[in-house]
Design a protein around this motif. Structure first.
Motif, PDB file in Angstrom:
ATOM      1  N   ILE A 114       5.469  -8.730  -0.840  1.00 38.81           N
ATOM      2  CA  ILE A 114       4.481  -8.583  -1.980  1.00 38.81           C
ATOM      3  C   ILE A 114       2.918  -8.856  -1.854  1.00 38.81           C
ATOM      4  O   ILE A 114       2.222  -7.597  -2.088  1.00 38.81           O
ATOM      5  N   LEU A 115       2.436  -9.904  -0.816  1.00 39.81           N
ATOM      6  CA  LEU A 115       1.108  -9.990  -0.615  1.00 39.81           C
ATOM      7  C   LEU A 115       0.722  -8.771   0.119  1.00 39.81           C
ATOM      8  O   LEU A 115      -0.284  -8.393  -0.009  1.00 39.81           O
ATOM      9  N   ARG A 116       1.535  -8.550   1.108  1.00 43.89           N
ATOM     10  CA  ARG A 116       0.939  -7.345   2.173  1.00 43.89           C
ATOM     11  C   ARG A 116       0.940  -6.111   1.281  1.00 43.89           C
ATOM     12  O   ARG A 116      -0.257  -5.214   1.328  1.00 43.89           O
ATOM     13  N   SER A 117       1.649  -5.908   0.628  1.00 41.47           N
ATOM     14  CA  SER A 117       1.499  -4.635  -0.529  1.00 41.47           C
ATOM     15  C   SER A 117       0.316  -4.573  -1.537  1.00 41.47           C
ATOM     16  O   SER A 117      -0.424  -3.548  -1.428  1.00 41.47           O
ATOM     17  N   LYS A 118       0.065  -5.927  -1.852  1.00 40.39           N
ATOM     18  CA  LYS A 118      -1.193  -6.039  -2.616  1.00 40.39           C
ATOM     19  C   LYS A 118      -2.558  -5.823  -2.002  1.00 40.39           C
ATOM     20  O   LYS A 118      -3.510  -5.134  -2.262  1.00 40.39           O
ATOM     21  N   ILE A 119      -2.358  -6.400  -0.712  1.00 41.04           N
ATOM     22  CA  ILE A 119      -3.311  -6.314   0.357  1.00 41.04           C
ATOM     23  C   ILE A 119      -3.758  -4.570   0.576  1.00 41.04           C
ATOM     24  O   ILE A 119      -4.799  -4.267   0.691  1.00 41.04           O
ATOM     25  N   ASP A 120      -2.718  -4.115   1.059  1.00 38.29           N
ATOM     26  CA  ASP A 120      -2.636  -2.787   1.222  1.00 38.29           C
ATOM     27  C   ASP A 120      -3.368  -1.817   0.299  1.00 38.29           C
ATOM     28  O   ASP A 120      -4.232  -0.896   0.363  1.00 38.29           O
ATOM     29  N   VAL A 121      -3.134  -1.964  -0.924  1.00 38.50           N
ATOM     30  CA  VAL A 121      -3.910  -1.413  -2.254  1.00 38.50           C
ATOM     31  C   VAL A 121      -5.241  -1.458  -1.900  1.00 38.50           C
ATOM     32  O   VAL A 121      -5.998  -0.480  -2.157  1.00 38.50           O
TER      33      VAL A 121
END
Length: 184
Positions: A114-121
């Motif tokens: 989840i954190l990686r996905s948010k950071i990727d955005v």
């Protein structure tokens, strides 16, 4: 290769920073590390940051105070903030984070996906922002070149066109037949 995107990680516990660094590590990302609010402010003075990951509980200046200072500065006002905390879930704390300008508020232990996905955005948004800024610079330069070309062209054509206009006016006034007058 695109320019590197800078992400600020602020946490008073070094192990948390190391864990986030391992999670965020990519070739196009530069991680800026700070162990305190004042250290983070110093980094923000010298770097354009795409995202700030702030621990809530830190000695001295906590994450909320840091976020409020960031929102008070024109340079850092628009930096997205994700708060991270190991404290018990609290609606009051979460709302305080959003009031301080957070785009998200996550509780530890963090789900790395989840954190990686948010950071990727936010990384993708920063890449797009940089690309738009480059396109704007290119278009601004093209506009200036075009304006200069039109000015030079207008200046260079003014004399020959003035001569043609003057000759036409003389022909209109001195022509003896309608056909010559029409052409003039």
């Amino acid at each position: 290769m695109p320019r590197s995107v800078k992400i600020l990680v602020v946490d008073d516990i070094e192990e948390n920073i190391v864990a986030l660094e391992a999670l965020v590590q990519r070739p196009d990302v530069e991680l800026l590390r700070a162990n305190s609010g004042p250290e983070a402010l110093e980094l923000l003075l010298g770097h354009d940051v795409a995202l700030a990951l702030l621990d809530v509980h830190m000695p001295g200046m906590d994450g909320f105070e840091l976020a409020e200072l960031m929102r008070g500065s024109p340079r850092t006002r628009h930096v997205p903030i994700i708060f991270l905390t190991a404290a018990d879930r609290s609606t009051h704390r979460t709302f305080r984070g959003y009031e301080a300008g957070a785009v998200d508020f996550l509780y530890k232990p963090l789900d790395p996906h989840i954190l990686r996905s948010k950071i990727d955005v936010f990384i993708q948004l920063q890449h797009q922002r940089l690309q738009l800024a480059e396109q704007l610079d290119t278009l601004t330069q093209l506009l200036r070149t075009n304006e200069m070309f039109v000015a030079v062209l207008g200046h260079d054509l003014r004399n020959p066109l003035s001569a043609i206009v003057n000759i036409s006016e003389v022909l209109v006034q001195t022509a003896t037949d309608d056909r010559t007058r029409d052409w003039a």
